[in-house]
Design an enzyme around this catalytic site. Structure first.
Site, short mmCIF file in Angstrom:
data_model
loop_
_atom_site.label_atom_id
_atom_site.label_comp_id
_atom_site.label_asym_id
_atom_site.label_seq_id
_atom_site.Cartn_x
_atom_site.Cartn_y
_atom_site.Cartn_z
N LYS A 112 0.83 -1.21 0.00
CA LYS A 112 0.00 0.00 0.00
C LYS A 112 0.86 1.25 0.00
O LYS A 112 0.66 2.17 -0.80
CB LYS A 112 -0.90 -0.01 1.24
CG LYS A 112 -1.58 1.31 1.52
CD LYS A 112 -2.52 1.23 2.69
CE LYS A 112 -1.95 1.68 4.02
NZ LYS A 112 -1.64 3.12 4.11
N ASN A 113 1.84 1.29 0.90
CA ASN A 113 2.60 2.53 1.06
C ASN A 113 3.61 2.77 -0.05
O ASN A 113 4.21 3.84 -0.12
CB ASN A 113 3.31 2.55 2.42
CG ASN A 113 2.32 2.76 3.56
OD1 ASN A 113 1.14 3.00 3.32
ND2 ASN A 113 2.81 2.66 4.80
N CYS A 142 -5.89 7.87 8.92
CA CYS A 142 -6.16 7.25 10.21
C CYS A 142 -6.08 8.26 11.34
O CYS A 142 -5.20 9.13 11.34
CB CYS A 142 -5.14 6.15 10.48
SG CYS A 142 -5.68 4.53 9.97
N ARG A 154 -0.55 14.53 13.08
CA ARG A 154 -0.08 14.40 11.70
C ARG A 154 0.00 15.72 10.94
O ARG A 154 -0.72 15.96 9.96
CB ARG A 154 -0.95 13.39 10.94
CG ARG A 154 -1.02 12.07 11.64
CD ARG A 154 -1.62 11.00 10.79
NE ARG A 154 -0.66 10.37 9.92
CZ ARG A 154 -0.86 9.21 9.31
NH1 ARG A 154 -1.99 8.57 9.47
NH2 ARG A 154 0.05 8.70 8.53
N PRO A 155 0.91 16.61 11.35
CA PRO A 155 1.07 17.87 10.62
C PRO A 155 1.73 17.65 9.26
O PRO A 155 2.25 16.57 8.99
CB PRO A 155 1.99 18.68 11.53
CG PRO A 155 2.72 17.69 12.36
CD PRO A 155 1.85 16.48 12.46
N ASP A 160 3.71 0.87 12.20
CA ASP A 160 2.56 0.20 11.59
C ASP A 160 2.42 -1.26 12.05
O ASP A 160 1.46 -1.93 11.67
CB ASP A 160 2.66 0.25 10.06
CG ASP A 160 2.37 1.64 9.52
OD1 ASP A 160 1.94 2.51 10.30
OD2 ASP A 160 2.57 1.86 8.31
N ARG A 170 -8.96 -0.48 4.24
CA ARG A 170 -8.07 0.54 3.63
C ARG A 170 -6.73 -0.07 3.24
O ARG A 170 -6.06 0.43 2.33
CB ARG A 170 -7.80 1.67 4.64
CG ARG A 170 -8.92 2.68 4.77
CD ARG A 170 -8.46 3.88 5.60
NE ARG A 170 -7.10 4.22 5.25
CZ ARG A 170 -6.13 4.51 6.10
NH1 ARG A 170 -6.37 4.56 7.39
NH2 ARG A 170 -4.91 4.78 5.69
#
Ligand code: UD1
Length: 418
Positions: A22-23, A116, A121-122, A305, A397
């Site tokens: 996915k990533n 998520c 998460r900036p 993860d 997802r």
């Protein structure tokens, strides 16, 4: 809405082909918009993050053709620089589109990204890197509006090796004028895959996998036919499941070096592991001993993860484990659900103290995020009795056919519409 119904207590046996990562796939899809020629990505996982990213590309005017598990992306008619707000809310990776869309249109507009709910998460590192390449950024009403006349190579030093910022800046730099040197870059294997993909398109990128990535701008990128790398997090999830449940499994498609931190811990837990090329073999008698500390950190450290899945393993190991989450602020939401199954977990800030118990009991639990959901499914596989995991949208997802693959390994798992 759908739920998983799991009858726990079975050992897992068999061999699994791991999905493409996915990533890795998400930034490759973003990169596809940078050429007028056709890009074929092979063997894509059927997961909603990929579908959403393809949807964004369609909204920009790209033509997408599906041929079996492949996607062919034709961006020759792409016309829009605006990434639709409803999609950015769904998928955080839409932020990668900034770099590639800017390369294409000299303008890119996006609303603040979602993803998520695991922390703040900036995206400051993404934006300050792009500014270094000459991009002017206006942030208003929840939108980020970027313009640039000509992207220009520069030295960019990241304060932290952010995966997404590294990828975004690489994308913006491939067609910039001159050389970009990205220092303190993330070293994740997916960055190396992006470099390989871009170079196959005609880019000149080197150094991925180290702290310094050097990009020499080129004028034109061409089409490419590419198989993305295997998903180390999916492989790690199944290996952890087999370790906790007991059994013997073999994963194909992920190199052991991409999972070295996890494999090291699993050996300490008492699992037997052999590796060869892209195959990882694990056997476990299901009676594990705890390791003292697991600390998440950027690659090659223990991946955030896999933190939740590994916490489930710790909950059923003999002894106490300290799990420290160094990347995201609120990545222990699954802990409350595990406690309902009988786990002994205390969370304080970024640290969880997990005292192993002899058994977990089946319960009705709710997945709150992608990897937390996988951790709860593993808990259900190992628990006594029946477990229901509710709200599979998060799990979908990132995992292609989780229950199908678990059934292949001998688990009793069903997906039921509610
Ligand atoms: C990527 C992965 C995600 C993984 C994470 C860390 C994808 C699509 N997602 O996410 O699965 O959990 O790497 O391995 O590849 N940060 C900032 N400012 C920024 C960017 C990041 O402060 O501009 C911080 C984040 O808040 C976080 C840390 O840096 O604390 C790591 O984030 P980052 O590496 O950027 O993760 P993502 O790219 O979002």
């Amino acid at each position: 809405m759908e739920k998983l119904v799991i009858n726990g207590g079975r050992r897992l046996y068999g061999s699994l082909e791991i999905q493409r990562a996915k990533n890795a796939v998400l930034p490759l899809l973003a990169a596809s918009v940078m050429t007028d020629e056709r890009v074929r990505l092979r063997n894509l996982p059927k997961i909603s993050d990929v579908e959403n990213m393809l949807h964004i590309l369609r909204e920009l005017g790209c033509r997408i053709t599906r041929e079996g598990c492949d996607a062919v992306i034709d961006s020759s008619n792409a016309a829009s620089h605006e990434i639709p707000a409803v999609m950015t809310k769904e998928i955080r990776s839409s932020i990668f589109m900034l770099g590639s869309v800017l390369t294409r249109f000299h303008r890119a507009k996006i609303s603040y990204p979602g993803g998520c709910d695991i922390g703040i998460r900036p995206i400051d590192l993404h934006l300050s890197g792009l500014k270094k390449l000459g991009v002017q950024i206006v942030e208003e009403n929840g939108y980020i509006d970027c313009r640039v006349e000509r992207l220009t190579g520069a030295e960019v030093v990241l304060d932290f090796p952010s995966v997404g910022a590294t990828e975004n800046i690489m994308l913006a730099a491939v067609k910039a004028e001159g050389r970009t040197i990205l220092r303190n870059a993330a070293k994740e294997p997916e960055i190396v895959d992006l470099q390989n993909f871009l170079n196959r398109m005609g880019a000149r990128v080197q150094g991925a996998g180290t702290a310094d990535v050097v990009i020499d701008g080129v004028e034109v990128l061409r089409g490419v036919d590419y198989v993305p790398m295997g998903d180390r997090i999916e492989a790690g999830t199944f290996l952890i499941a087999a370790a906790v449940c007991g059994g013997e499994i073999e994963t194909h498609g992920v190199a052991a070096e991409n999972l070295a931190a996890l494999l090291h811990k699993l050996r300490e837990n008492g699992c037997k592991i052999h590796t060869k090329n892209d195959t990882i073999y694990l056997s476990s008698n299901g009676r594990l001993k705890s390791v003292d500390v697991v600390d998440t950190s950027p690659f090659p450290g223990f991946p955030t993860d896999l933190q939740a899945q590994y916490a489930t393993l710790s909950a059923l190991s003999k002894g106490t484990t300290l799990v420290v989450e160094n990347l995201f602020e609120t990545r222990f939401k699954y802990a409350g659900e595990l406690r309902r199954m009988g786990a002994d977990i205390t969370v304080r800030g970024r640290t969880a103290v997990i005292r192993g118990v002899a058994a977990l009991r089946g319960a009705s639990i709710t997945a709150g995020d992608l990897r937390g959901g996988a951790a709860l499914a593993i808990a259900g596989l190992a628990a006594q009795g029946t477990t229901e995991v509710l709200d599979l949208s998060h799990v979908d997802r990132g995992y292609d056919g989780l229950e199908r693959k678990l059934r292949l390994l001998g688990a009793s798992v069903r997906r039921i519409k509610i």
